[in-house]
Design an enzyme around this catalytic site. Sequence first.
Site, PDB file in Angstrom:
ATOM      1  N   SER A  44       0.828  -1.219   0.000  1.00 19.54           N
ATOM      2  CA  SER A  44       0.000   0.000   0.000  1.00 19.54           C
ATOM      3  C   SER A  44       0.858   1.263   0.000  1.00 19.54           C
ATOM      4  CB  SER A  44      -0.915   0.009   1.229  1.00 19.54           C
ATOM      5  OG  SER A  44      -1.569   1.259   1.308  1.00 19.54           O
TER       6      SER A  44
ATOM      7  N   SER B 129      -0.504   4.125   0.710  1.00 16.35           N
ATOM      8  CA  SER B 129      -1.184   5.083   1.591  1.00 16.35           C
ATOM      9  C   SER B 129      -0.268   5.653   2.691  1.00 16.35           C
ATOM     10  CB  SER B 129      -2.433   4.446   2.211  1.00 16.35           C
ATOM     11  OG  SER B 129      -3.370   4.175   1.196  1.00 16.35           O
TER      12      SER B 129
ATOM     13  N   THR C 217      -8.189  -1.796   2.460  1.00 19.00           N
ATOM     14  CA  THR C 217      -7.867  -2.264   1.115  1.00 19.00           C
ATOM     15  C   THR C 217      -8.182  -3.756   1.018  1.00 19.00           C
ATOM     16  OG1 THR C 217      -6.174  -2.200  -0.608  1.00 19.00           O
ATOM     17  CG2 THR C 217      -5.392  -2.608   1.627  1.00 19.00           C
TER      18      THR C 217
ATOM     19  N   LYS D 120     -12.797  -4.651   1.627  1.00 20.28           N
ATOM     20  CA  LYS D 120     -13.651  -3.501   1.311  1.00 20.28           C
ATOM     21  C   LYS D 120     -15.148  -3.794   1.423  1.00 20.28           C
ATOM     22  CE  LYS D 120     -10.440  -1.154  -1.808  1.00 20.28           C
ATOM     23  NZ  LYS D 120     -10.363  -0.425  -3.082  1.00 20.28           N
TER      24      LYS D 120
ATOM     25  N   ASP E 154     -13.049   6.559  -3.839  1.00 16.55           N
ATOM     26  CA  ASP E 154     -12.680   6.435  -5.257  1.00 16.55           C
ATOM     27  C   ASP E 154     -13.546   7.348  -6.119  1.00 16.55           C
ATOM     28  OD1 ASP E 154     -10.688   4.597  -4.804  1.00 16.55           O
ATOM     29  OD2 ASP E 154     -12.002   2.859  -5.096  1.00 16.55           O
TER      30      ASP E 154
ATOM     31  N   ALA F   4     -16.703  -3.079 -16.126  1.00 17.30           N
ATOM     32  CA  ALA F   4     -17.945  -3.062 -15.342  1.00 17.30           C
ATOM     33  C   ALA F   4     -17.745  -3.661 -13.947  1.00 17.30           C
ATOM     34  CB  ALA F   4     -19.037  -3.816 -16.107  1.00 17.30           C
TER      35      ALA F   4
ATOM     36  N   GLY G  54     -15.740  -3.175  -9.885  1.00 15.85           N
ATOM     37  CA  GLY G  54     -15.874  -2.244  -8.769  1.00 15.85           C
ATOM     38  C   GLY G  54     -15.431  -0.834  -9.130  1.00 15.85           C
TER      39      GLY G  54
ATOM     40  N   GLY H 291      -4.154   7.449 -13.591  1.00 13.15           N
ATOM     41  CA  GLY H 291      -4.540   6.662 -12.420  1.00 13.15           C
ATOM     42  C   GLY H 291      -3.836   7.109 -11.147  1.00 13.15           C
TER      43      GLY H 291
END
Length: 283
Positions: free
Chosen positions: A18, A20, A65, A69, A104, A131, A133, A246
Amino acid sequence: MTRDLRKACVIGWPVAHSRSPLIHGYWIARHGLAAAYTREAVRPEDFAGFVAGLAERGYAGANVTLPHKEAALALAAADDRALAVGAANTLWLDGGVLRATNTDVEGFLANLDAGAPGWNDGLRTALVLGAGGAARAVVFGLKERGVSRILVANRTLARAAALRERFGPAVVPLPWPEIPQALGEAGLLVNTTSLGMTGQPPLDLAGDIPLERLPESAVVADIVYAPLETALLAAAKRRGLRTADGLGMLLHQAVRGFSLWFGVTPQVTGELRALVEADLAAK
Ligand code: ATR
């Protein structure tokens, strides 16, 4: 450590990958806060217990994460965004109540606002590839901004049809082979599939997705951030189209959690971007 230290963490299994901690650590230092942001590796079977003890552990909240989720959504009072996406990535304690959202949605929107200001002015039709998440977060965000026609192209058409069930008639499922015709009317193209990611097959820009058909005013966004510049974004730039990448979405989605836990709304700066880019390049 002082008694006033505010703490948050990212909960995952595994969690080592991660970014984060890097992002929130940068903001903590930049704002000179008495705060800490750490990693917590928590097994799926231990997640509910961990979350129930969040306050006892001294946390003001957490990012969530994979693979937690969906579980986070069920365990907390979720807002409309998390419910619409079907997954929560940010938790915070509001008095005694554990709340959840999915950042998000705003990560996607704020990144477009920053990279392509005015992108939704007069935007009539958006084309979303994928299509899953990530597509749910993107479609919900586009609906929030009043986009009235959202074409969703997916290899498995039934999943695109499920998005229409979930989000209503603004969503129009599109068989993958019909992308070339649809590009001509798309003011925004968003890739939410894993195609183009390092280690995955590429998007077929020569056949399936002939970018030259997009209008000159179109904006192209990709949720993939490894590589930083996907072949889709590189081709869009060569055509002179505005783009949103992204990594920008990843950075912008982190803003809300930070402000919820630490009471300061941080900025996505060029310096932060360079820091995360360097980390991605190193690993
Ligand atoms: P996420 O939650 O990250 O969006 P996901 O639910 O696994 O992940 O969705 C991945 C998306 O990439 C899906 O739209 C998937 O298409 P399918 O629904 O048909 O599986 C798409 N995808 C992944 N690999 C693909 C491939 N090789 N060709 C076309 N689409 C692909």
